[in-house]
Design a protein around this motif. Structure first.
Motif, PDB file in Angstrom:
ATOM      1  N   SER A   1       0.654  -1.552  -0.568  1.00 19.36           N
ATOM      2  CA  SER A   1      -0.063   0.135   0.260  1.00 19.36           C
ATOM      3  C   SER A   1       1.240   1.535  -0.141  1.00 19.36           C
ATOM      4  CB  SER A   1      -1.031   0.094   1.148  1.00 19.36           C
ATOM      5  OG  SER A   1      -1.705  -1.137   0.681  1.00 19.36           O
ATOM      6  N   ALA A   2       1.846   1.615   0.808  1.00 20.22           N
ATOM      7  CA  ALA A   2       3.256   2.719   0.307  1.00 20.22           C
ATOM      8  C   ALA A   2       3.234   2.750  -0.113  1.00 20.22           C
ATOM      9  CB  ALA A   2       4.031   1.596   1.998  1.00 20.22           C
TER      10      ALA A   2
ATOM     11  N   PHE B   1       1.584   7.029  -6.350  1.00 24.41           N
ATOM     12  CA  PHE B   1       0.276   7.683  -6.973  1.00 24.41           C
ATOM     13  C   PHE B   1       0.633   9.116  -6.637  1.00 24.41           C
ATOM     14  CE2 PHE B   1      -3.998   9.758  -5.546  1.00 24.41           C
ATOM     15  CZ  PHE B   1      -4.573   9.371  -6.812  1.00 24.41           C
ATOM     16  N   LYS B   2       1.065   9.133  -5.310  1.00 25.65           N
ATOM     17  CA  LYS B   2       2.169  10.839  -5.012  1.00 25.65           C
ATOM     18  C   LYS B   2       1.912  10.936  -6.503  1.00 25.65           C
ATOM     19  CE  LYS B   2       1.972  10.885  -0.107  1.00 25.65           C
ATOM     20  NZ  LYS B   2       3.423  10.780   0.471  1.00 25.65           N
TER      21      LYS B   2
ATOM     22  N   THR C   1      -2.070   8.322 -13.091  1.00 17.89           N
ATOM     23  CA  THR C   1      -2.627   7.448 -13.592  1.00 17.89           C
ATOM     24  C   THR C   1      -1.530   6.874 -14.349  1.00 17.89           C
ATOM     25  OG1 THR C   1      -2.308   9.273 -15.535  1.00 17.89           O
ATOM     26  CG2 THR C   1      -4.729   8.636 -14.458  1.00 17.89           C
ATOM     27  N   LEU C   2      -1.459   5.608 -14.805  1.00 14.76           N
ATOM     28  CA  LEU C   2      -0.219   4.931 -15.150  1.00 14.76           C
ATOM     29  C   LEU C   2      -0.323   4.506 -16.417  1.00 14.76           C
ATOM     30  CD1 LEU C   2       0.042   2.432 -12.015  1.00 14.76           C
ATOM     31  CD2 LEU C   2       1.893   4.554 -12.724  1.00 14.76           C
ATOM     32  N   ASN C   3       0.816   4.997 -17.842  1.00 17.11           N
ATOM     33  CA  ASN C   3       0.541   3.995 -18.794  1.00 17.11           C
ATOM     34  C   ASN C   3       0.598   2.070 -19.054  1.00 17.11           C
ATOM     35  OD1 ASN C   3       3.267   3.429 -18.826  1.00 17.11           O
ATOM     36  ND2 ASN C   3       3.519   5.479 -19.135  1.00 17.11           N
TER      37      ASN C   3
ATOM     38  N   PHE D   1      -5.613   2.222  -8.254  1.00 18.53           N
ATOM     39  CA  PHE D   1      -5.201   2.981  -8.873  1.00 18.53           C
ATOM     40  C   PHE D   1      -6.947   4.270  -9.284  1.00 18.53           C
ATOM     41  CE2 PHE D   1      -1.025   5.170  -9.873  1.00 18.53           C
ATOM     42  CZ  PHE D   1      -0.295   4.211  -9.498  1.00 18.53           C
ATOM     43  N   GLN D   2      -7.000   3.413  -9.716  1.00 20.50           N
ATOM     44  CA  GLN D   2      -8.659   3.142 -10.266  1.00 20.50           C
ATOM     45  C   GLN D   2      -9.386   3.602  -8.831  1.00 20.50           C
ATOM     46  OE1 GLN D   2     -10.727   0.808 -12.329  1.00 20.50           O
ATOM     47  NE2 GLN D   2     -10.406   1.264 -14.040  1.00 20.50           N
TER      48      GLN D   2
END
Length: 253
Positions: free
Chosen positions: A126-127, A133-134, A138-140, A162-163
């Motif tokens: 999670s960390a 996320f920070k 969004t991720l490719n 992420f969603q």
DNA sequence: AGCCCACTTCAATTTACCTCA
DNA sequence: ATTGAGGTAAATTGAAGTGGG
């Protein structure tokens, strides 16, 4: 849970969680009575459970009739718990997570039950996700793959995380906005109340005395020369008609 | 086809409350 | 009367499913 895995030491380990703890009964009821876990978890010496995937250790010791536990994490921090409850929960989490992974990897439901197993990400996972996320929300596909490998989870899990994380952020922002609007509304209501009160006072003054003669010197309000009223808007004669020094009285009537 | 979002489901966990020794 | 342990139900959390854009 059809797949019974031997761990890397060749021992078929079974961890029974049958001892008394403050962990809630319901969750223990729902957890398997005895869980066989895979190579990522192993019992070490000194009653230590080691998660090789997250590199977390859970030390379990018994002190007279009270069990206690301490976790040492890969980052070096050590946590001491009041009793075994939360550590049991943590162990269950790790085991549950690994078992779920295993089931997923094996195209799941080998045990015949269609029960949806809830996978909990470890604190470390999670960390790491939070950290990513920070940096960007969004991720490719490439980043997703990379992060999934790093966390030892499926890319789909990263995507879902992420969603959900974006949804949480949005929800929080909505709450903040809502709070702000609420404050604005309160301020306006308060202002409106004050104006209404002022209006009532002026109305009372009008009834008591001829207004154009008795208006206090300090007031900036004037009497409409055509209708001779301080009150009484054009659209509704019963409503007050007020205007200040910068408005055009004739236009207001 | 793949991604995102909104909505939903449901297992896991926490919290609050109660009873009893 | 107070305290702590244990049990339970309700509430909350969060991972994952679904469907539409």
């Amino acid at each position: 849970m059809g797949s019974t895995c031997d761990n890397i030491y060749g021992t078929d380990l079974t961890l029974g969680l049958g001892f008394s703890s403050t962990a809630n009964q319901k969750s223990r009821k729902q957890a398997p009575a005895a869980i066989r876990f895979d190579l990522s978890l192993s019992l070490t010496s000194d009653h230590q459970i080691y998660d090789q995937k997250t590199e977390n250790k859970v030390n379990i010791s018994s002190n007279k009739d009270q069990l206690s536990a301490a976790s040492s994490y890969s980052n070096g921090s050590v946590k001491r718990e009041r009793d075994i409850g939360s550590e049991v929960t943590q162990v269950e989490r790790v085991i549950s997570s690994r078992v779920s992974d295993e089931l997923d990897d094996n195209d799941n439901d080998n045990d015949g039950s269609n029960a949806r197993k809830k996978l909990r990400l470890t604190k470390v996972q999670s960390a790491l996700l939070e950290e990513s996320f920070k940096q960007q929300s969004t991720l490719n596909p490439k980043q997703k793959q990379h992060l999934a490998r790093k966390l030892n989870v499926r890319p789909r899990q990263v995507e879902v995380w992420f969603q959900n994380r974006r949804a949480r952020t949005k929800l929080k922002q909505t709450e903040v906005d809502c709070e702000f609007l609420k404050k604005c509304c309160e301020t306006l209501t308060d202002e409106n109340r004050k104006l209404y009160k002022e209006l009532q006072e002026l109305k009372a003054l009008k009834v008591a005395q001829p207004l154009y003669m008795q208006l206090p010197a300090a007031t900036t309000l004037t009497v409409c020369p055509s209708c001779e009223r301080v009150a009484g808007a054009g659209q509704n004669s019963s409503k007050p008609h007020l205007y200040g020094p910068f408005t055009n009285p004739s236009a207001a009537c």
